[in-house]
Motif scaffolding. Structure first.
Motif: not given
Length: 226
Positions: A122-127, A165-168, A183-188, A218-220
């Motif tokens: 949930e934190r990753l989504r909100a981030f 993001v890495t920690m989550l 890196h992949t997620l933050l690129a978006s 999808r990633v998780t």
């Protein structure tokens, strides 16, 4: 609106027990790397110059921020602005740093789901949603301050987001290559990409938000299945 974003509350301190990984990895950037330990009067002058620059952006947009205009708005000599920030890019990056500290404070100690207290997924989504809308609000500033690639990826503000993001991800998908996945997620969430999608392709922000949540799912899910 931008003025309120840039000149918001200062970054607070948080107990190490609250977020041990993040507390050690993220609370490292205050003054720029070439400005260690500013004196109290120098720190006040720097804050005054940033306040003047933020006010100019709020009134005239990023194009209205020149070293000369900031000096005039802050009622100091132009040389003072150059000594403090080096050039216009340095000044704009300092404004982005201030905003990045606010975001860091929010995900380190703010209310859930962005802050502690919610499950890591949930934190990753909100981030992602928080970064997405903040970047959209500051697109012109991001694009004007965009450093070359080497500086961009090694900049402390970028590193703090990647560490979070890495920690989550390590909590959600242990065993995956979370450093690379971050890196992949933050690129978006890259401001240049957001600019292209919203202003050149006409995509609404709601579509980008849905896309972020779908990408995280999808990633998780893929990593868990693997």
């Amino acid at each position: 609106m931008l003025y309120a974003v840039f000149m918001s509350r200062p970054l607070p301190s948080f107990p190490e027990s609250q977020e041990p990984f993040e507390a050690h990895q993220l609370l490292e950037f205050g003054p720029a790397p070439d400005e260690p330990g500013l004196r109290a009067d120098a720190a006040r002058n720097r804050a005054r110059l940033l306040e003047a620059a933020a006010r100019l952006i709020a009134e005239h947009g990023v194009a209205g921020v020149t070293m000369e205009a900031v000096a005039a708005a802050a009622e100091v000599g132009k040389g003072t602005v150059f000594r403090r920030f080096g050039d216009r890019t340095g000044l704009l990056m300092a404004l982005l740093d201030h905003s990045a500290k606010q975001l860091q404070a929010d995900f380190l100690g703010g209310p859930p789901p962005l802050g502690p207290g919610a499950p890591p997924l949930e934190r990753l989504r909100a981030f992602g949603v928080a970064v997405l809308y903040r970047s959209a609000e500051q697109l012109d500033l991001h694009l004007a301050a965009q450093p070359e690639a080497t500086r961009r990826y090694s900049h402390p503000a970028t590193g703090s987001l990647r560490t979070h993001v890495t920690m989550l991800l390590r909590q959600i998908v242990p065993g995956a290559d979370c450093d690379l996945l971050s890196h992949t997620l933050l690129a978006s969430l890259d401001p240049a990409l957001i600019h292209h999608l919203t202003r050149q392709c006409g995509m609404p922000m709601e579509r980008l938000e849905t896309g972020w949540l779908d990408l995280v799912a999808r990633v998780t899910r893929t990593e868990r299945a693997g």
